[in-house]
Design a protein around this motif. Structure first.
Motif, PDB file in Angstrom:
ATOM      1  N   VAL A 105      94.120 152.156  98.006  1.00 19.27           N
ATOM      2  CA  VAL A 105      93.430 152.214  99.110  1.00 19.27           C
ATOM      3  C   VAL A 105      91.955 152.603  98.797  1.00 19.27           C
ATOM      4  N   ARG A 106      90.914 151.618  99.225  1.00 21.83           N
ATOM      5  CA  ARG A 106      89.471 151.899  99.064  1.00 21.83           C
ATOM      6  C   ARG A 106      89.185 152.881 100.060  1.00 21.83           C
ATOM      7  N   VAL A 107      88.654 154.049  99.552  1.00 19.56           N
ATOM      8  CA  VAL A 107      88.487 155.063 100.550  1.00 19.56           C
ATOM      9  C   VAL A 107      87.198 154.951 101.235  1.00 19.56           C
ATOM     10  N   HIS A 108      86.852 155.102 102.665  1.00 19.57           N
ATOM     11  CA  HIS A 108      85.914 155.030 103.310  1.00 19.57           C
ATOM     12  C   HIS A 108      85.427 156.403 103.524  1.00 19.57           C
ATOM     13  N   ILE A 145      89.043 166.323  93.364  1.00 19.12           N
ATOM     14  CA  ILE A 145      89.080 167.349  94.505  1.00 19.12           C
ATOM     15  C   ILE A 145      89.286 166.160  95.751  1.00 19.12           C
ATOM     16  N   GLY A 146      89.844 166.737  96.857  1.00 16.20           N
ATOM     17  CA  GLY A 146      90.005 165.868  97.859  1.00 16.20           C
ATOM     18  C   GLY A 146      91.359 165.388  98.506  1.00 16.20           C
ATOM     19  N   MET A 147      91.781 165.676  99.559  1.00 16.59           N
ATOM     20  CA  MET A 147      93.101 165.507  99.986  1.00 16.59           C
ATOM     21  C   MET A 147      93.456 164.426 100.948  1.00 16.59           C
ATOM     22  N   ASP A 148      92.553 164.441 101.922  1.00 21.40           N
ATOM     23  CA  ASP A 148      92.767 163.283 103.038  1.00 21.40           C
ATOM     24  C   ASP A 148      91.832 162.193 103.047  1.00 21.40           C
ATOM     25  N   PHE A 149      92.317 161.043 103.582  1.00 16.76           N
ATOM     26  CA  PHE A 149      91.547 159.795 103.296  1.00 16.76           C
ATOM     27  C   PHE A 149      91.699 158.906 104.372  1.00 16.76           C
ATOM     28  N   VAL A 150      90.751 158.092 104.720  1.00  9.69           N
ATOM     29  CA  VAL A 150      90.836 156.869 105.542  1.00  9.69           C
ATOM     30  C   VAL A 150      90.252 155.816 104.911  1.00  9.69           C
ATOM     31  N   GLY A 151      91.020 154.599 104.902  1.00  6.59           N
ATOM     32  CA  GLY A 151      90.399 153.554 104.096  1.00  6.59           C
ATOM     33  C   GLY A 151      91.103 152.085 104.325  1.00  6.59           C
ATOM     34  N   GLU A 152      90.826 151.073 103.425  1.00  5.15           N
ATOM     35  CA  GLU A 152      91.304 149.975 103.517  1.00  5.15           C
ATOM     36  C   GLU A 152      92.429 149.624 102.342  1.00  5.15           C
ATOM     37  N   VAL A 153      93.594 149.107 102.421  1.00  5.27           N
ATOM     38  CA  VAL A 153      94.577 148.982 101.381  1.00  5.27           C
ATOM     39  C   VAL A 153      94.025 147.714 100.735  1.00  5.27           C
ATOM     40  N   VAL A 154      93.934 147.876  99.418  1.00  7.62           N
ATOM     41  CA  VAL A 154      93.406 146.574  98.632  1.00  7.62           C
ATOM     42  C   VAL A 154      94.205 146.154  97.548  1.00  7.62           C
ATOM     43  N   ASP A 155      95.401 146.868  97.379  1.00  5.42           N
ATOM     44  CA  ASP A 155      96.600 146.319  96.561  1.00  5.42           C
ATOM     45  C   ASP A 155      97.905 147.295  96.959  1.00  5.42           C
ATOM     46  N   SER A 175     107.375 146.563  95.475  1.00  7.78           N
ATOM     47  CA  SER A 175     108.373 146.846  96.089  1.00  7.78           C
ATOM     48  C   SER A 175     107.937 147.481  97.505  1.00  7.78           C
ATOM     49  N   VAL A 176     106.701 147.333  97.680  1.00  4.12           N
ATOM     50  CA  VAL A 176     106.213 147.797  99.339  1.00  4.12           C
ATOM     51  C   VAL A 176     106.301 146.754 100.116  1.00  4.12           C
ATOM     52  N   THR A 177     107.071 147.140 101.343  1.00  7.64           N
ATOM     53  CA  THR A 177     107.200 146.064 102.403  1.00  7.64           C
ATOM     54  C   THR A 177     106.627 146.242 103.590  1.00  7.64           C
ATOM     55  N   ASP A 178     106.157 147.619 103.909  1.00  8.91           N
ATOM     56  CA  ASP A 178     105.719 148.027 105.063  1.00  8.91           C
ATOM     57  C   ASP A 178     104.372 148.243 105.395  1.00  8.91           C
ATOM     58  N   VAL A 179     103.397 147.991 104.259  1.00  5.09           N
ATOM     59  CA  VAL A 179     102.053 148.078 104.349  1.00  5.09           C
ATOM     60  C   VAL A 179     101.338 146.631 103.714  1.00  5.09           C
ATOM     61  N   ARG A 180     100.558 146.367 104.439  1.00  2.28           N
ATOM     62  CA  ARG A 180      99.881 144.915 103.769  1.00  2.28           C
ATOM     63  C   ARG A 180      98.295 145.187 103.355  1.00  2.28           C
ATOM     64  N   ASN A 181      97.900 144.142 102.575  1.00  2.00           N
ATOM     65  CA  ASN A 181      96.619 144.308 102.104  1.00  2.00           C
ATOM     66  C   ASN A 181      95.688 144.052 103.466  1.00  2.00           C
ATOM     67  N   GLY A 182      94.780 144.548 103.052  1.00  2.00           N
ATOM     68  CA  GLY A 182      93.663 144.369 104.249  1.00  2.00           C
ATOM     69  C   GLY A 182      93.684 145.512 105.408  1.00  2.00           C
ATOM     70  N   GLU A 183      94.993 146.280 105.530  1.00  2.00           N
ATOM     71  CA  GLU A 183      95.233 147.063 106.575  1.00  2.00           C
ATOM     72  C   GLU A 183      94.392 148.246 106.470  1.00  2.00           C
TER      73      GLU A 183
END
Ligand SMILES: NC(=O)c1ccc[n+]([C@@H]2O[C@H](COP(=O)([O-])OP(=O)(O)OC[C@H]3O[C@@H](n4cnc5c(N)ncnc54)[C@H](OP(=O)(O)O)[C@@H]3O)[C@@H](O)[C@H]2O)c1
Length: 330
Positions: free
Chosen positions: A37-40, A68-78, A82-90
């Motif tokens: 995830v690219r972190v915003h 340091i840091g635990m929580d994040f909001v961002g965009e999935v870039v990779d 085996s991952v089926t339930d999350v897509r690039n760009g979400e």
């Protein structure tokens, strides 16, 4: 900067906020079961102040440099193969596993994080990344504390200690969403903020003696001191949930919490949250339904993370100090 490098916040020793600095480190690789995830945006929470200051060094050890840091909001870039339930760009939001803080080899105050997909859910549609970041840690902790641990019921009386902080400001809102009568204890400069969040009553923690308060069905303690005093405010069937202990007297404080468990229904319940997708999804729904609103105190840049820690440490926070890592591309 080469594409294999990213900006991240690190510290090389325990100490004051000034030990934090921005550095270039390798971009983390994701496994076939993870996403990158690219972190915003990420935030500073009370526990991270204690971690950075070395108050948890017995658990964290002396391995440096630490992230340091635990929580994040961002965009999935990779996305791992085996991952089926999350897509690039979400656009997603989540919290790294609790063990991350103790190990310190990665953190969300960085341009990229890698994480299993069950640690994220889609970002609330009605919030910016900065706004969404402000509700994550406090919101999931409050749902767990009030609903799953305290079994808060509509009409019950709830006391939130530390009501203006990252967890407390969400607990006030979620307590109201669950139908409780909410009393907030906070500093004098933030009483208006806590009232605006929906608290029915607010009291200044520096000038109000616990004996002046009424009885409560549920006490949520985010402060960690004086557990015995606030436990006395419970009704006979009351429940107290503590999410913090007194880091200046850890043995005495944790000892009291453990000893309280032998006192039946009025025992103090302590938990250490480790939220996963189901909980984030419930929180996102509360945000989209307008039951909780964002609690952004100040937005800082990653290079100013030391100032963000200093600001939270100075007291008087109204919700959350946010670290904007990369601008929201949505
Ligand atoms: N167990 C878990 O799963 C879990 C999860 C999240 C957080 N935590 C822990 O919970 C604690 C709070 O986290 P946070 O992120 O909410 O911290 P925070 O944002 O720093 O908030 C702390 C709040 O407590 C208030 N406060 C300080 N002393 C007080 C007192 N005597 N009476 C009433 N309020 C008081 C502060 O207000 P003033 O500055 O105005 O006094 C501030 O608003 C931390 O120790 C953190 O590690 C535990």
């Amino acid at each position: 900067m080469p594409e294999s490098e990213m900006r991240a916040a690190l510290f090389d020793r325990y100490g004051p906020p000034s030990v934090l600095y921005e550095a270039k480190v390798p971009v983390p690789r994701h496994t076939s079961e993870e996403i990158r995830v690219r972190v915003h945006a990420t935030t500073v929470n009370g526990g991270e102040l204690a971690a950075r200051a070395g108050e948890l060094r017995l658990l964290m050890g002396r391995r440096f440099p630490r992230h340091i840091g635990m929580d994040f909001v961002g965009e999935v870039v990779d996305v791992g193969s085996s991952v089926t339930d999350v897509r690039n760009g979400e656009f997603v939001c989540g919290v790294l596993p609790r063990s991350t803080e103790l190990i310190g080899r990665r953190g969300s105050a960085a341009e990229y994080v890698t994480v299993k997909p069950n640690r994220v859910t889609r970002k609330p549609r009605n919030l910016t990344s900065v706004e969404a970041a402000s509700i994550l840690g406090g919101g999931t902790t409050s749902i767990t504390a009030l609903r799953d641990v305290a079994h808060l019921q509509p009409g019950e009386r709830l006391l939130v200690r530390g009501a203006s902080g990252g967890v407390g400001s969400m607990a006030v809102q979620i307590g109201k969403a669950f139908g409780a009568h909410v009393t907030g204890l906070a500093g004098s400069s933030t009483l208006d903020f806590v009232r605006d969040l929906g608290a029915d009553e607010v009291f200044d923690h520096r000038t109000t003696r616990p004996g002046q308060l009424e009885r409560f069905d549920v006490v949520l303690d985010t402060v960690g001191t004086d557990h015995a005093t606030y436990r006395r405010l419970l009704t006979p069937t009351g429940r107290m949930v503590a999410i913090a202990f007194d880091t200046s007297h850890p043995v005495r404080s944790v000892g009291y919490l453990l000893a309280s468990t032998v006192h039946g229904s009025r025992r103090i319940r302590f938990f250490s949250g480790n939220p996963q997708r189901e909980l984030f999804t419930e929180l996102v729904q509360l945000a989209e339904d307008g039951e909780v609103r964002p609690v952004v105190d100040t937005v800082h840049q990653l290079s100013d993370i030391a100032a963000a820690h200093a600001a939270l440490e100075a007291g008087g926070v109204r919700g959350k100090h946010i670290i904007e890592v990369t601008p929201d591309s949505e």
